[in-house]
Design a protein around this motif. Structure first.
Motif, short mmCIF file in Angstrom:
data_model
loop_
_atom_site.label_atom_id
_atom_site.label_comp_id
_atom_site.label_asym_id
_atom_site.label_seq_id
_atom_site.Cartn_x
_atom_site.Cartn_y
_atom_site.Cartn_z
N ILE A 11 -8.19 -6.26 152.76
CA ILE A 11 -7.34 -5.01 152.38
C ILE A 11 -6.03 -5.54 151.10
CG2 ILE A 11 -5.20 -3.84 153.09
CD1 ILE A 11 -6.47 -4.16 155.90
N ILE A 12 -5.66 -6.65 150.94
CA ILE A 12 -4.67 -7.25 150.28
C ILE A 12 -5.45 -7.22 148.84
CG2 ILE A 12 -3.41 -9.05 149.61
CD1 ILE A 12 -2.53 -9.73 152.47
N GLU A 13 -6.71 -7.72 148.84
CA GLU A 13 -7.73 -7.86 147.71
C GLU A 13 -7.88 -6.52 146.78
OE1 GLU A 13 -11.03 -9.77 148.87
OE2 GLU A 13 -10.31 -11.76 149.15
N ARG A 14 -8.08 -5.36 147.85
CA ARG A 14 -8.05 -4.25 147.19
C ARG A 14 -6.95 -3.39 146.75
NH1 ARG A 14 -12.39 -4.93 150.71
NH2 ARG A 14 -14.09 -3.41 150.54
N LEU A 15 -5.91 -3.84 147.37
CA LEU A 15 -4.62 -3.33 146.87
C LEU A 15 -4.26 -4.29 145.57
CD1 LEU A 15 -2.79 -3.30 150.29
CD2 LEU A 15 -3.50 -1.43 149.12
N THR A 21 8.50 0.04 148.65
CA THR A 21 7.31 -0.03 147.98
C THR A 21 7.57 0.63 146.50
OG1 THR A 21 5.94 0.01 150.07
CG2 THR A 21 5.00 1.03 147.87
N ARG A 22 8.03 1.91 146.53
CA ARG A 22 8.37 2.40 145.24
C ARG A 22 9.11 1.66 144.24
NH1 ARG A 22 6.62 7.73 145.12
NH2 ARG A 22 7.97 7.78 143.35
N GLN A 23 10.12 0.84 144.89
CA GLN A 23 10.90 0.06 143.93
C GLN A 23 10.10 -1.21 143.63
OE1 GLN A 23 14.29 -1.84 145.81
NE2 GLN A 23 15.32 -1.99 143.86
N LEU A 24 9.44 -1.77 144.36
CA LEU A 24 8.73 -2.76 143.69
C LEU A 24 7.51 -2.48 142.81
CD1 LEU A 24 8.10 -4.88 147.18
CD2 LEU A 24 9.41 -5.60 145.15
N LEU A 25 7.04 -1.30 143.08
CA LEU A 25 6.22 -0.82 141.92
C LEU A 25 6.44 0.03 140.72
CD1 LEU A 25 3.52 0.62 144.51
CD2 LEU A 25 3.29 -1.65 143.43
N ARG A 60 -10.08 7.95 144.60
CA ARG A 60 -9.89 9.50 144.42
C ARG A 60 -9.72 9.33 142.80
NH1 ARG A 60 -5.63 11.31 148.87
NH2 ARG A 60 -7.20 11.50 150.67
N PRO A 61 -9.77 10.86 142.19
CA PRO A 61 -9.53 10.97 140.89
C PRO A 61 -7.88 10.91 140.63
CG PRO A 61 -10.83 12.64 141.76
CD PRO A 61 -10.56 11.91 142.84
N GLY A 62 -7.57 10.37 139.39
CA GLY A 62 -6.17 10.37 139.05
C GLY A 62 -5.80 8.75 138.59
N PRO A 63 -4.52 8.74 138.34
CA PRO A 63 -3.98 7.53 137.91
C PRO A 63 -4.13 6.47 138.88
CG PRO A 63 -2.06 9.02 138.01
CD PRO A 63 -3.30 9.70 138.13
N GLU A 64 -4.03 5.18 138.89
CA GLU A 64 -4.11 4.20 139.80
C GLU A 64 -2.74 4.37 140.94
OE1 GLU A 64 -6.41 2.26 140.76
OE2 GLU A 64 -7.61 2.67 139.00
N ALA A 65 -1.60 4.54 140.31
CA ALA A 65 -0.25 4.54 140.84
C ALA A 65 -0.43 5.78 142.12
CB ALA A 65 0.76 5.06 139.95
N GLN A 66 -1.01 6.95 141.65
CA GLN A 66 -1.25 7.97 142.84
C GLN A 66 -2.19 7.53 143.74
OE1 GLN A 66 -3.35 11.53 141.10
NE2 GLN A 66 -1.47 12.61 141.65
N ARG A 67 -3.26 6.87 143.35
CA ARG A 67 -4.16 6.51 144.50
C ARG A 67 -3.41 5.50 145.47
NH1 ARG A 67 -9.44 4.79 140.73
NH2 ARG A 67 -9.66 6.62 139.71
N LEU A 68 -2.80 4.44 144.86
CA LEU A 68 -2.26 3.30 145.67
C LEU A 68 -1.15 4.27 146.67
CD1 LEU A 68 -1.72 0.56 146.13
CD2 LEU A 68 -0.12 0.30 144.29
N MET A 69 -0.28 5.22 146.11
CA MET A 69 0.72 6.00 147.10
C MET A 69 0.08 6.50 147.79
SD MET A 69 3.24 4.37 146.00
CE MET A 69 4.52 5.10 147.16
N ALA A 70 -1.07 7.23 147.75
CA ALA A 70 -1.77 7.68 148.61
C ALA A 70 -2.34 7.03 150.03
CB ALA A 70 -2.88 8.59 148.19
N PHE A 71 -2.30 5.78 149.61
CA PHE A 71 -2.76 4.68 150.83
C PHE A 71 -1.48 4.56 151.65
CE2 PHE A 71 -2.37 0.25 152.25
CZ PHE A 71 -3.29 0.39 153.29
#
Length: 204
Positions: free
Chosen positions: A133-137, A193-197, A78-89
């Motif tokens: 899955i982990i590789e993509r993340l 998750t938010r804390q670790l990231l 999806r468009p946008g920063p990587e953090a936004q994409r990751l949190m969408a997951f």
């Protein structure tokens, strides 16, 4: 079933009918007789497409991961920063695990502990699928570090280790959510998750 359907259609039909049954009862609890009745096919048709119930389970898991990875790829593209994409997951994971629709639930959580001791073939599919899955993340986390959207601490784990830790956290939370019949473990996983990231004080 329509006898004019192709072999591929019949095989897919069996897998489609089986998935909600397996998600509801587990792999060993669903007998072949129940599966054949639900799919409305004779036993010969089942063994034409699958060499055994184990082979059927292997195919079912393979199809699950194929669809899951396709959806994950779409989220991470999806468009946008990587953090936004990751949190969408993670938002997607939480939403599906609290959904009232059993078909949305994670097949890894449902079958992981059950089948790994029963079938090496099914365990191998689970291992390969979760690794993908982990590789993509991990790639997304690496890209998030590069674009600055993931403000990770200097001593943070490398992307592969962090992706593994997060995935394990969410698998455990999903299992605990089933045990407690509460979304609290998933909410806790989101906070962790938010804390670790490094996203606790930032918008995703």
């Amino acid at each position: 079933m329509n006898t004019a359907t192709t072999g591929t259609d019949v095989r897919q039909h069996i897998l489609d009918v089986a998935k909600p049954l397996i998600l509801g009862k587990g792999f060993t609890a669903v007998g072949l007789t129940e599966l054949l009745a639900a799919a409305q096919i004779p036993k010969g048709s089942f063994y034409h497409y699958f060499d055994s119930k184990e082979g059927f389970g292997e195919a079912l898991l393979g199809q699950y991961f194929s669809g899951f990875l396709q959806h994950l790829d779409a989220l991470l593209a999806r468009p946008g920063p990587e953090a936004q994409r990751l949190m969408a997951f993670w938002d997607y994971w939480l939403a599906t695990q609290i959904s009232d629709n059993p078909a949305d639930r994670c097949l890894v959580v449902k079958l992981g502990a059950e089948v790994c001791d029963l079938s090496e073939r099914m365990r191998a599919v689970l291992d390969q699928g979760t690794r993908r899955i982990i590789e993509r993340l991990a790639r997304c986390i690496e890209a998030g570090k590069a674009d600055g959207s993931l403000p990770l601490q200097a001593d943070a784990a490398d992307p592969a280790e962090l992706a593994t830790r997060l995935y394990q956290t969410w698998l455990g939370a999903s299992l605990l959510a089933k045990i407690t019949r509460s979304r609290s473990p998933l909410d806790n996983a989101m906070a962790s998750t938010r804390q670790l990231l490094g996203l606790c004080a930032t918008a995703d």
